[in-house]
Motif scaffolding. Sequence first.
Motif, PDB file in Angstrom:
ATOM      1  N   ILE A   1       0.815  -1.173   0.126  1.00  0.00           N
ATOM      2  CA  ILE A   1       0.065   0.079   0.140  1.00  0.00           C
ATOM      3  C   ILE A   1       0.921   1.224   0.169  1.00  0.00           C
ATOM      4  CG2 ILE A   1      -1.806   1.099   1.221  1.00  0.00           C
ATOM      5  CD1 ILE A   1      -2.920  -1.350   2.345  1.00  0.00           C
ATOM      6  N   ARG A   2       1.985   1.076   0.770  1.00  0.00           N
ATOM      7  CA  ARG A   2       2.828   2.223   0.711  1.00  0.00           C
ATOM      8  C   ARG A   2       3.356   2.678  -0.676  1.00  0.00           C
ATOM      9  NH1 ARG A   2       6.451   4.472   4.673  1.00  0.00           N
ATOM     10  NH2 ARG A   2       8.362   5.688   3.351  1.00  0.00           N
ATOM     11  N   ASN A   3       3.711   1.566  -1.416  1.00  0.00           N
ATOM     12  CA  ASN A   3       4.195   1.872  -2.830  1.00  0.00           C
ATOM     13  C   ASN A   3       3.108   2.670  -3.493  1.00  0.00           C
ATOM     14  OD1 ASN A   3       6.637   0.516  -2.289  1.00  0.00           O
ATOM     15  ND2 ASN A   3       5.856  -1.460  -2.757  1.00  0.00           N
ATOM     16  N   ILE A   4       1.875   2.470  -3.364  1.00  0.00           N
ATOM     17  CA  ILE A   4       0.749   3.031  -4.118  1.00  0.00           C
ATOM     18  C   ILE A   4       0.864   4.646  -3.795  1.00  0.00           C
ATOM     19  CG2 ILE A   4      -1.640   3.387  -4.510  1.00  0.00           C
ATOM     20  CD1 ILE A   4      -1.705   0.241  -4.161  1.00  0.00           C
ATOM     21  N   LEU A   5       0.723   4.694  -2.247  1.00  0.00           N
ATOM     22  CA  LEU A   5       0.520   6.180  -1.805  1.00  0.00           C
ATOM     23  C   LEU A   5       1.703   7.148  -2.148  1.00  0.00           C
ATOM     24  CD1 LEU A   5      -0.800   4.989   1.817  1.00  0.00           C
ATOM     25  CD2 LEU A   5      -2.019   6.614   0.174  1.00  0.00           C
ATOM     26  N   LEU A   6       3.027   6.586  -2.244  1.00  0.00           N
ATOM     27  CA  LEU A   6       3.996   7.437  -2.375  1.00  0.00           C
ATOM     28  C   LEU A   6       4.503   7.475  -3.893  1.00  0.00           C
ATOM     29  CD1 LEU A   6       6.083   6.758   0.679  1.00  0.00           C
ATOM     30  CD2 LEU A   6       4.363   8.375   0.540  1.00  0.00           C
ATOM     31  N   ASN A   7       3.930   6.650  -4.781  1.00  0.00           N
ATOM     32  CA  ASN A   7       4.379   6.791  -5.982  1.00  0.00           C
ATOM     33  C   ASN A   7       3.873   8.406  -6.723  1.00  0.00           C
ATOM     34  OD1 ASN A   7       4.512   6.250  -8.894  1.00  0.00           O
ATOM     35  ND2 ASN A   7       4.317   4.182  -8.780  1.00  0.00           N
TER      36      ASN A   7
ATOM     37  N   ILE B   1       4.053  12.899  -1.835  1.00  0.00           N
ATOM     38  CA  ILE B   1       3.747  13.680  -0.603  1.00  0.00           C
ATOM     39  C   ILE B   1       4.965  15.057  -0.967  1.00  0.00           C
ATOM     40  CG2 ILE B   1       3.614  14.258   1.599  1.00  0.00           C
ATOM     41  CD1 ILE B   1       1.249  12.447   0.167  1.00  0.00           C
ATOM     42  N   GLU B   2       6.033  14.759  -0.910  1.00  0.00           N
ATOM     43  CA  GLU B   2       7.001  15.712  -1.080  1.00  0.00           C
ATOM     44  C   GLU B   2       6.999  16.615  -1.958  1.00  0.00           C
ATOM     45  OE1 GLU B   2      10.729  13.017   0.707  1.00  0.00           O
ATOM     46  OE2 GLU B   2      10.359  13.305  -1.324  1.00  0.00           O
ATOM     47  N   LYS B   3       6.319  16.137  -3.334  1.00  0.00           N
ATOM     48  CA  LYS B   3       5.972  17.049  -4.383  1.00  0.00           C
ATOM     49  C   LYS B   3       4.701  18.167  -4.094  1.00  0.00           C
ATOM     50  CE  LYS B   3       6.021  15.120  -8.277  1.00  0.00           C
ATOM     51  NZ  LYS B   3       7.329  15.883  -9.249  1.00  0.00           N
ATOM     52  N   GLU B   4       4.269  17.630  -3.125  1.00  0.00           N
ATOM     53  CA  GLU B   4       3.105  18.887  -2.796  1.00  0.00           C
ATOM     54  C   GLU B   4       3.644  20.247  -2.583  1.00  0.00           C
ATOM     55  OE1 GLU B   4       0.003  18.655  -2.694  1.00  0.00           O
ATOM     56  OE2 GLU B   4      -0.293  16.270  -3.053  1.00  0.00           O
ATOM     57  N   SER B   5       2.683  21.248  -2.517  1.00  0.00           N
ATOM     58  CA  SER B   5       3.021  22.706  -2.624  1.00  0.00           C
ATOM     59  C   SER B   5       3.664  22.930  -1.180  1.00  0.00           C
ATOM     60  CB  SER B   5       1.890  23.589  -2.904  1.00  0.00           C
ATOM     61  OG  SER B   5       0.969  23.537  -1.927  1.00  0.00           O
ATOM     62  N   ILE B   6       4.142  24.114  -1.066  1.00  0.00           N
ATOM     63  CA  ILE B   6       4.765  24.616   0.102  1.00  0.00           C
ATOM     64  C   ILE B   6       3.660  25.064   0.974  1.00  0.00           C
ATOM     65  CG2 ILE B   6       4.985  27.166  -0.659  1.00  0.00           C
ATOM     66  CD1 ILE B   6       7.287  25.015   1.788  1.00  0.00           C
TER      67      ILE B   6
END
Length: 218
Positions: free
Chosen positions: A55-61, A165-170
Amino acid sequence: MEIKRKKKAFFITVEGCEGSGKTTQAKLLKEYLQEKGIEVILTREPGGSVVAEQIRNILLNPEYKVSSVCELMLYEAARAQHLEEIIKPNLKKDVTVICDRFTDSTLAYQGYGRGLDKKMIEYLNAAACGKITPDLTLYLDVNPKDGLKRAASVDKGSLTGGDRIEKESINFHNKVRQGFLELAQKYPERIKKIDTKNGIEETHKNIVEVIKDLIYNV
């Protein structure tokens, strides 16, 4: 005088925004507790078990577009499996569990960051966890801009790289941090805010002081 532990096993969670140093500090804490003769495991969310890691692999891809509600449900599904396979069995065996992220992250990211209903998230957290709650939560505080730079340097990428998640806006990450800060104010007995600006060693020292109060009768 002999120093006695307050109980045999503890459930400790480590929380924070991207680049806060959670993973590093969780590993250092595990090593510290092992040196004290405490049996301990280190796990993470989302993940920890075979199913939850999938599930992690889906969430963070970053290639996947996942709706906010779907994202929330996947986190809770991973958590339910993780608890049944890893967290509950180890606590029953009197093994201390350190978990890199837990329910506070869901409130901070999906509640404050995504804007989903916080009461709904609390209900789903409770459904996944049952009566299991952390004895202590270490919240590692970092300015999101600084944290994202740290995360990018570790990944050898850029501020626009990283996982989904890291790619989300500031703006998103600022909301997440505000969520963590509000949760720390709401639950001061459980959540301990740890400043990370003075580096890895000083952060670890501050964590050790908090841990001593939790684990030992002095």
